[in-house]
Design an enzyme around this catalytic site. Structure first.
Site, PDB file in Angstrom:
ATOM      1  N   GLN A 126     -19.730  -9.426  28.222  1.00  0.00           N
ATOM      2  CA  GLN A 126     -20.752 -10.363  27.767  1.00  0.00           C
ATOM      3  C   GLN A 126     -21.343 -11.211  28.894  1.00  0.00           C
ATOM      4  OE1 GLN A 126     -17.694 -12.505  25.222  1.00  0.00           O
ATOM      5  NE2 GLN A 126     -18.910 -14.280  25.825  1.00  0.00           N
ATOM      6  N   CYS A 132     -20.269 -13.516  22.403  1.00  0.00           N
ATOM      7  CA  CYS A 132     -19.154 -12.705  21.903  1.00  0.00           C
ATOM      8  C   CYS A 132     -19.446 -12.151  20.516  1.00  0.00           C
ATOM      9  CB  CYS A 132     -17.888 -13.547  21.861  1.00  0.00           C
ATOM     10  SG  CYS A 132     -18.055 -15.029  20.860  1.00  0.00           S
ATOM     11  N   HIS A 272     -14.133 -17.663  19.206  1.00  0.00           N
ATOM     12  CA  HIS A 272     -14.372 -16.382  19.877  1.00  0.00           C
ATOM     13  C   HIS A 272     -14.341 -15.261  18.837  1.00  0.00           C
ATOM     14  CE1 HIS A 272     -14.687 -13.591  23.126  1.00  0.00           C
ATOM     15  NE2 HIS A 272     -13.456 -13.135  23.062  1.00  0.00           N
TER      16      HIS A 272
END
Ligand SMILES: *[C@@H]1O[C@H](CO)[C@@H](O)[C@H](O)[C@H]1NC(C)=O
Ligand SMILES: *[C@@H]1O[C@H](CO)[C@@H](O)[C@H](O)[C@H]1NC(C)=O
Ligand SMILES: *[C@@H]1O[C@H](CO)[C@@H](O)[C@H](O)[C@H]1NC(C)=O
Ligand SMILES: *[C@@H]1O[C@H](CO)[C@@H](O)[C@H](O)[C@H]1NC(C)=O
Length: 324
Positions: A126, A132, A272
């Site tokens: 990323q 993410c 995340h």
């Protein structure tokens, strides 16, 4: 002269003295990761690096189910890492009551979608963008589509970064796979990685409907905190997108089953998003096999294992997958 003075200043103000060895370790790490700094920055980063290295060495000397090691993030403090790579504000991730229907059948002891066929694309990176959620989304849709059609095609994260704002997504400042699947469903398509390549910054939307390559018919949300439903979905359908809370030690994860007593386990703390591609059990500890988006050099060739069955770090708080 200047470097000696700086060294003296930094050493005097630091929490611990730096040795020749510390310089040596840092310089080899710099060479390995193609890093270059100004003189001043060198001493700042050396301090942070050494701090990280000592934490890693301390962890590895203990008795833990996972080990840590130096990696591309080792010259960053956790708060710098957090700003660059993680979702900063709480996301709207709770599906209090999901729409997933469990099979209630007996489930296999282990599953690895990477080994069942050509269903999982290589690990991506990323870069310095809080995207993410787009990688979790493409990873999941790539796999679900490959399982349905037999064709594995890398899909576009950049389209999600640039175009999915109307569904509570925020480009490099975060978003959620469930909301990205909704976008793809209402937008009637997602382009391929090739046709809409990744740039790691937010740009204007360049979606071309005639190049749509993957589609979503329905979004399956798994009931918040129902890890058994998540297991059922991975066992009987396909890989599943989920989010969890990354804390300090995860940044330096190397291999083994990650567990933490420091992370939170609620929907408001996840920061995340990743992709569960399977599960298993090791030395009595059940785990998930998870695809990350920090490149193939991080963790176990870009993957990690995390303890299963305890909503570890909120991993069962907001999981979902698309139906194609
Ligand atoms: C290490 O931890 C495991 C699991 O907690 C435990 O079973 C084992 O006895 C420990 N080993 C040592 C050497 O402390
Ligand atoms: C959460 O949802 C509300 C209402 O749809 C929206 O205004 C807000 O921006 C969302 N928050 C995030 C972080 O997406
Ligand atoms: C699934 O989650 C998304 C995003 O959080 C939401 O917009 C959608 O309404 C949910 N779908 C169902 C069927 O609950
Ligand atoms: C979070 O962890 C606490 C402490 O282990 C536990 O009591 C609680 O049930 C967990 N909550 C969720 C939603 O998993």
């Amino acid at each position: 002269m200047k470097s000696l003075l700086l060294l003296a200043l930094v050493s005097a103000s630091s929490a611990f003295p730096l040795s020749e060895q510390d310089h040596f370790h840092f310089k080899s790490w710099m060479a390995q990761h193609n890093k270059a700094y100004s003189l001043e920055e060198y001493f700042d980063r050396l301090q942070i690096f050494t701090d990280n290295k000592r934490r890693i060495d301390r962890h590895n000397a203990g008795n833990h189910s996972f080990t840590m090691r130096l990696n591309q993030f080792s010259d960053m403090t956790f708060s710098e890492f957090q700003k660059a790579f993680l979702l900063s504000e709480p996301q709207n991730c709770s599906a209090t009551k999901g729409n997933y229907l469990s099979s209630n059948g007996p489930l296999p002891d282990s599953i690895d979608w990477r080994k069942k066929g050509n269903y999982v694309t290589p690990v991506k990176n990323q870069g310095g963008c809080g995207s993410c959620w787009t990688f979790s989304t493409t990873g999941c849709l790539e796999s679900v589509t490959a399982i349905a059609t037999g064709k594995l095609v890398p899909l576009s994260e950049q389209q999600l970064v640039d175009c999915a704002q109307d569904f509570n997504n925020h480009g490099c400042n975060g978003g959620l796979p469930s909301q990205a699947f909704e976008y793809i469903m209402y937008n009637k398509g997602l382009m391929t990685e090739n046709d809409y390549p990744y740039k790691a910054f937010e740009d204007k939307c360049r979606y071309k409907p005639e190049l749509a390559a993957a589609f979503v018919k329905e979004v399956m949300n798994i009931t918040a905190y129902n890890e058994m439903e998540m297991l059922d979905a991975v066992a009987t359908h396909n890989p599943v997108s989920f989010a969890f809370e990354v804390t300090n030690d995860f940044m330096s994860y190397h291999e083994g089953v990650y567990t933490s007593t420091k992370c939170h386990n609620t929907t408001d703390k996840v920061n995340h998003a990743v992709l569960a591609v399977g599960y298993g059990k090791d030395n009595g500890i059940p785990y998930w096999i998870v695809k990350n988006s920090w490149g193939p050099m991080w963790g176990m060739n870009g993957y990690f294992l995390i303890e299963r069955g305890k909503n570890m770090c909120g991993l069962a708080a907001c999981s979902s997958y698309p139906v194609v």
